[in-house]
Design an enzyme around this catalytic site. Structure first.
Site, PDB file in Angstrom:
ATOM      1  CG  ASP A  31      -8.695   0.755   2.967  1.00  0.00           C
ATOM      2  OD1 ASP A  31      -9.353  -0.060   2.366  1.00  0.00           O
ATOM      3  OD2 ASP A  31      -7.203   0.442   3.247  1.00  0.00           O
ATOM      4  CE  LYS A  90      -4.382  -1.483   2.038  1.00  0.00           C
ATOM      5  NZ  LYS A  90      -5.411  -1.381   2.838  1.00  0.00           N
TER       6      LYS A  90
HETATM    7  P1  NDP Z   1      -1.953  -2.487  10.980  1.00  0.00           P
HETATM    8  O1  NDP Z   1      -0.859  -3.646  11.697  1.00  0.00           O
HETATM    9  O2  NDP Z   1      -1.641  -1.260  10.309  1.00  0.00           O
HETATM   10  O3  NDP Z   1      -2.472  -1.857  12.683  1.00  0.00           O
HETATM   11  C1  NDP Z   1      -2.996  -2.799  13.695  1.00  0.00           C
HETATM   12  C2  NDP Z   1      -3.613  -1.829  14.939  1.00  0.00           C
HETATM   13  O4  NDP Z   1      -4.195  -2.674  15.974  1.00  0.00           O
HETATM   14  C3  NDP Z   1      -2.481  -0.926  15.486  1.00  0.00           C
HETATM   15  O5  NDP Z   1      -3.065   0.258  15.878  1.00  0.00           O
HETATM   16  C4  NDP Z   1      -2.236  -1.897  16.635  1.00  0.00           C
HETATM   17  O6  NDP Z   1      -1.487  -1.290  17.815  1.00  0.00           O
HETATM   18  C5  NDP Z   1      -3.409  -2.321  17.048  1.00  0.00           C
HETATM   19  N1  NDP Z   1      -3.517  -3.722  17.769  1.00  0.00           N
HETATM   20  C6  NDP Z   1      -3.245  -5.027  17.366  1.00  0.00           C
HETATM   21  N2  NDP Z   1      -3.412  -5.887  18.435  1.00  0.00           N
HETATM   22  C7  NDP Z   1      -3.754  -5.189  19.415  1.00  0.00           C
HETATM   23  C8  NDP Z   1      -3.927  -5.327  20.945  1.00  0.00           C
HETATM   24  N3  NDP Z   1      -3.768  -6.593  21.166  1.00  0.00           N
HETATM   25  N4  NDP Z   1      -4.070  -4.501  21.701  1.00  0.00           N
HETATM   26  C9  NDP Z   1      -4.152  -3.220  21.232  1.00  0.00           C
HETATM   27  N5  NDP Z   1      -3.878  -2.817  19.916  1.00  0.00           N
HETATM   28  C10 NDP Z   1      -3.635  -3.783  19.068  1.00  0.00           C
HETATM   29  O7  NDP Z   1      -3.243  -3.181  10.443  1.00  0.00           O
HETATM   30  P2  NDP Z   1      -4.255  -2.294   9.685  1.00  0.00           P
HETATM   31  O8  NDP Z   1      -4.761  -1.161  10.170  1.00  0.00           O
HETATM   32  O9  NDP Z   1      -4.060  -2.451   8.401  1.00  0.00           O
HETATM   33  O10 NDP Z   1      -5.505  -3.321   9.945  1.00  0.00           O
HETATM   34  C11 NDP Z   1      -6.301  -3.522  11.086  1.00  0.00           C
HETATM   35  C12 NDP Z   1      -7.510  -4.224  10.860  1.00  0.00           C
HETATM   36  O11 NDP Z   1      -8.540  -3.723  10.042  1.00  0.00           O
HETATM   37  C13 NDP Z   1      -7.228  -5.701  10.374  1.00  0.00           C
HETATM   38  O12 NDP Z   1      -7.901  -6.599  11.127  1.00  0.00           O
HETATM   39  C14 NDP Z   1      -8.064  -5.543   8.943  1.00  0.00           C
HETATM   40  O13 NDP Z   1      -8.488  -6.828   8.587  1.00  0.00           O
HETATM   41  C15 NDP Z   1      -8.940  -4.581   9.120  1.00  0.00           C
HETATM   42  N6  NDP Z   1      -9.336  -3.601   7.847  1.00  0.00           N
HETATM   43  C16 NDP Z   1     -10.510  -3.887   7.280  1.00  0.00           C
HETATM   44  C17 NDP Z   1     -10.794  -3.112   6.158  1.00  0.00           C
HETATM   45  C18 NDP Z   1     -12.163  -3.022   5.756  1.00  0.00           C
HETATM   46  O14 NDP Z   1     -12.488  -2.522   4.751  1.00  0.00           O
HETATM   47  N7  NDP Z   1     -13.348  -3.587   6.758  1.00  0.00           N
HETATM   48  C19 NDP Z   1      -9.879  -2.401   5.357  1.00  0.00           C
HETATM   49  C20 NDP Z   1      -8.593  -2.246   6.060  1.00  0.00           C
HETATM   50  C21 NDP Z   1      -8.093  -3.113   7.188  1.00  0.00           C
HETATM   51  P3  NDP Z   1      -0.179  -0.921  17.773  1.00  0.00           P
HETATM   52  O15 NDP Z   1       0.203   0.402  17.009  1.00  0.00           O
HETATM   53  O16 NDP Z   1       0.230  -0.519  19.423  1.00  0.00           O
HETATM   54  O17 NDP Z   1       0.855  -1.978  17.561  1.00  0.00           O
END
Ligand code: NDP
Length: 285
Positions: free
Chosen positions: A107, A71
């Site tokens: 998105d 991306k």
């Molecule tokens: P990233 O890896 O970029 O970000 C993940 C985020 O989740 C970070 O802020 C991370 O925090 C947080 N996180 C993960 N695990 C935990 C936890 N156990 N406790 C607290 N915070 C947590 O992923 P994306 O943003 O790309 O994707 C996130 C979700 O969004 C995915 O599940 C994906 O499927 C979904 N998604 C859905 C879309 C849709 O159209 N419905 C489109 C794009 C994504 P930290 O920074 O502290 O690690």
């Protein structure tokens, strides 16, 4: 008119690609609208991304989606960016305009499109759980849609601060970051709460973001980006507290529908896409 045997080509570049079900909803929309278009799910390694984009140009693809891990990297191979893709710094949809490939990001716009019509962003305030790619896209589009204030709650303090300063610096909304270091209460003034983390995604379906569900108020709109399962444990908890809820399947369908509209000019029927995608998710549970 004579028949043509040259289909319009679109698709997705990602890695891994085998479990990405987007192709199913995109092809369903093409079939439903009688469009002689194809959507190919392609596994592209980071080292060969430039070649893949060159290949798409050579074959005159109308456009393509980019998913993990391309991306951000794809931007170097494009001819320009749309406004929100530029602010977000990531592209999920590439659109051919003339002989140029322009990067867009659907998105966050998909999220906005999935909001109930009764929810007017202007002047409202939102709490975002997470500060990753999905949160960034949603925050930017909420800000461009007129939301007044965004609170970012993230585990990694630096990432949360970075998103808050992006919003405050590049949009008219104000933003503030808070560190997520234990169970948090939802601030009462918030109108919209969005789980933009990966917590609750299949197969970890019983996981729920670390917030106190009893701090949710029935007036709040509660959304989740997790598309599978559509009804996450978080949304179930919000529903039990009388909140209106919004699932991530709607966002996923809407971001795909916006990509199709960019490519074909057709406003596609989202219900056809949702039905098709939901049946794939049902069969994985
Ligand atoms: P990233 O890896 O970029 O970000 C993940 C985020 O989740 C970070 O802020 C991370 O925090 C947080 N996180 C993960 N695990 C935990 C936890 N156990 N406790 C607290 N915070 C947590 O992923 P994306 O943003 O790309 O994707 C996130 C979700 O969004 C995915 O599940 C994906 O499927 C979904 N998604 C859905 C879309 C849709 O159209 N419905 C489109 C794009 C994504 P930290 O920074 O502290 O690690």
């Amino acid at each position: 008119m004579s028949r043509t045997f040259l289909s319009q080509l679109t698709g997705s570049f990602s890695m891994p690609a085998a479990e990405n079900p987007t192709v199913v909803m995109m092809e369903a929309a093409y079939r439903h609208h009688g469009l002689d278009w194809r959507y190919l799910n392609c596994e592209v390694t980071p080292a060969l991304l430039a070649d893949a984009v060159r290949g798409a140009r050579a074959m005159n693809w109308a456009g393509f989606n980019c998913s993990i891990p391309h991306k951000v990297a794809v931007i170097d191979h494009l001819d320009g960016l749309g406004e929100s893709a530029q602010i977000i710094g990531a592209v999920n949809t590439v659109v051919r305009r003339g002989d140029r490939y322009i990067g867009e990001n659907t998105d966050g716009r998909g999220f906005i499109a999935s909001l109930p019509q009764t929810f007017d962003c202007r002047g409202r305030s939102a709490l975002l759980l997470g500060a990753g790619g999905a949160a960034r896209a949603i925050a930017v589009e909420l800000a461009l849609s007129g939301i007044g204030q965004i609170l970012v709650l993230n585990r990694d303090a630096g990432r949360g601060r970075e998103l808050a300063s992006l919003i405050s610096g590049k949009t008219a909304a104000s933003a503030e970051a808070m560190v997520w270091d234990g169970v948090k209460k939802i601030p009462q003034q918030v109108d919209l709460v969005v789980n933009a983390t990966s917590i609750g995604l299949y197969p970890g379906v019983s996981a729920c973001p670390d917030i106190d569900p009893d701090s949710l108020r029935p007036e709040q709109l509660v959304a989740d980006v997790i598309p599978n399962p559509p009804e996450t444990a978080f949304l179930q908890a919000a529903k039990q507290r009388g909140c209106t809820v919004l699932d991530g399947l709607g966002m996923l369908v809407a971001q795909g529908a916006l990509a199709l509209q960019y490519w074909t000019g057709v406003e596609v029927d989202r219900s056809v896409m949702r039905r098709e995608l939901a049946s794939v998710f049902d069969s994985t549970e």
